[in-house]
Write an enzyme that holds these catalytic residues in place. Structure first.
Site, PDB file in Angstrom:
ATOM      1  N   HIS A  17       0.820  -1.437   0.574  1.00  0.00           N
ATOM      2  CA  HIS A  17      -0.400  -0.316   0.616  1.00  0.00           C
ATOM      3  C   HIS A  17       0.850   1.343   0.358  1.00  0.00           C
ATOM      4  CE1 HIS A  17      -2.666  -2.660   2.585  1.00  0.00           C
ATOM      5  NE2 HIS A  17      -3.481  -2.504   1.200  1.00  0.00           N
ATOM      6  N   LYS A  41     -17.646  -7.017   7.038  1.00  0.00           N
ATOM      7  CA  LYS A  41     -16.399  -7.845   7.858  1.00  0.00           C
ATOM      8  C   LYS A  41     -15.373  -6.680   8.907  1.00  0.00           C
ATOM      9  CE  LYS A  41     -12.839  -8.811   3.677  1.00  0.00           C
ATOM     10  NZ  LYS A  41     -11.984  -7.643   2.800  1.00  0.00           N
ATOM     11  N   ARG A  90      -2.517  -6.050  -8.144  1.00  0.00           N
ATOM     12  CA  ARG A  90      -1.073  -7.129  -7.762  1.00  0.00           C
ATOM     13  C   ARG A  90      -1.155  -8.268  -8.868  1.00  0.00           C
ATOM     14  NH1 ARG A  90      -2.815  -7.220  -1.374  1.00  0.00           N
ATOM     15  NH2 ARG A  90      -5.450  -6.527  -2.930  1.00  0.00           N
ATOM     16  N   SER A 128      -2.821  -7.762   2.889  1.00  0.00           N
ATOM     17  CA  SER A 128      -3.084  -7.925   4.542  1.00  0.00           C
ATOM     18  C   SER A 128      -3.549  -9.101   5.167  1.00  0.00           C
ATOM     19  CB  SER A 128      -3.938  -6.593   4.538  1.00  0.00           C
ATOM     20  OG  SER A 128      -4.076  -4.564   4.165  1.00  0.00           O
TER      21      SER A 128
HETATM   22  P1  ADP Z   1      -5.967  -5.955   0.528  1.00  0.00           P
HETATM   23  O1  ADP Z   1      -6.420  -6.370   2.438  1.00  0.00           O
HETATM   24  O2  ADP Z   1      -5.779  -7.613  -0.276  1.00  0.00           O
HETATM   25  O3  ADP Z   1      -4.052  -5.632   1.055  1.00  0.00           O
HETATM   26  P2  ADP Z   1      -7.481  -3.859   0.519  1.00  0.00           P
HETATM   27  O4  ADP Z   1      -8.862  -3.570   0.181  1.00  0.00           O
HETATM   28  O5  ADP Z   1      -7.055  -2.735   1.828  1.00  0.00           O
HETATM   29  O6  ADP Z   1      -6.044  -4.647   0.202  1.00  0.00           O
HETATM   30  O7  ADP Z   1      -6.268  -2.607  -1.070  1.00  0.00           O
HETATM   31  C1  ADP Z   1      -6.372  -1.435  -1.004  1.00  0.00           C
HETATM   32  C2  ADP Z   1      -5.531  -1.293  -2.795  1.00  0.00           C
HETATM   33  O8  ADP Z   1      -4.623  -1.343  -2.633  1.00  0.00           O
HETATM   34  C3  ADP Z   1      -6.755  -1.757  -3.624  1.00  0.00           C
HETATM   35  O9  ADP Z   1      -6.409  -1.182  -4.843  1.00  0.00           O
HETATM   36  C4  ADP Z   1      -5.196  -3.319  -3.465  1.00  0.00           C
HETATM   37  O10 ADP Z   1      -5.200  -3.595  -5.184  1.00  0.00           O
HETATM   38  C5  ADP Z   1      -3.477  -2.583  -3.428  1.00  0.00           C
HETATM   39  N1  ADP Z   1      -2.957  -3.765  -3.028  1.00  0.00           N
HETATM   40  C6  ADP Z   1      -3.035  -3.943  -1.725  1.00  0.00           C
HETATM   41  N2  ADP Z   1      -1.838  -4.864  -1.917  1.00  0.00           N
HETATM   42  C7  ADP Z   1      -1.281  -3.987  -2.635  1.00  0.00           C
HETATM   43  C8  ADP Z   1      -0.163  -4.412  -2.847  1.00  0.00           C
HETATM   44  N3  ADP Z   1       0.817  -5.170  -2.725  1.00  0.00           N
HETATM   45  N4  ADP Z   1       0.788  -3.760  -4.348  1.00  0.00           N
HETATM   46  C9  ADP Z   1      -0.016  -3.069  -4.777  1.00  0.00           C
HETATM   47  N5  ADP Z   1      -1.249  -3.029  -4.317  1.00  0.00           N
HETATM   48  C10 ADP Z   1      -1.789  -3.618  -3.477  1.00  0.00           C
END
Ligand code: ADP
Length: 160
Positions: A17, A41, A90, A128
């Site tokens: 992120h 959630k 990703r 996450s």
């Molecule tokens: P997650 O719970 O899957 O980590 P979120 O719902 O918090 O993700 O994700 C918010 C945004 O950040 C989404 O657009 C997701 O595709 C992006 N994102 C999450 N992890 C990464 C990563 N490792 N690299 C690039 N973008 C990411």
């Protein structure tokens, strides 16, 4: 002024992120990271705690703001006078869901454009939920999340 909104659950924020935030902050005048409330959630961290963790790791970016919102993303965008949704991609597995969300948001508000940034190869496996799994079983999460929040994650998972 070009404002981008970067939405997600950020439970907790990861280096993947943070990479998108840092790159977004170079492209846009302002990036608003918004923690969206998902009633279905139950998270590891409360919404306000997630906001605080993101603020802590983005304190050196003057053009990054962090907020939370309970409602439709397009309504938040209107409030902020922002027209760009920033998202990270990703893998192909992210594509279908993100494609659907982008079309839906554009349908709800045709002014809204979703822009995707490819993940940094180093973080393509990172999410996450993976961080929470690793921490739960005592694995090392250094390098997966910013150093400043490692203790918060580990102590929360241990239930302290
Ligand atoms: P997650 O719970 O899957 O980590 P979120 O719902 O918090 O993700 O994700 C918010 C945004 O950040 C989404 O657009 C997701 O595709 C992006 N994102 C999450 N992890 C990464 C990563 N490792 N690299 C690039 N973008 C990411």
């Amino acid at each position: 002024m070009k404002i981008a909104v970067y939405p997600g659950s950020f439970d907790p924020v990861t280096n993947g992120h943070l990479d998108i935030i840092a790159r977004g902050a170079k492209v846009f005048d302002e990036v608003i990271v918004v923690v969206l409330v998902n009633v279905d959630k139950k998270g590891l961290f409360k919404i306000d705690e997630r906001v605080e963790l993101i603020k802590r790791v983005t304190k050196d970016y003057p053009n990054v703001k962090v907020q939370s919102f309970n409602g439709l993303l397009v309504d938040f965008m209107r409030q902020k006078k922002a027209t760009v949704i920033l998202k990270g991609l990703r893998a192909v597995s992210d594509f279908e869901y993100e494609f659907q969300m982008a079309l839906m948001n554009n349908k709800l508000d045709p002014e809204v454009e979703t822009l995707f940034m490819m993940t940094n190869a180093e973080y393509s496996y990172l999410s996450s939920s993976a961080v929470k799994q690793v921490a739960k079983f005592g694995g090392c999460i250094r390098g997966l999340v910013p150093d400043e929040i490692i203790v918060d994650i580990i102590s929360r998972i241990k239930g302290e």
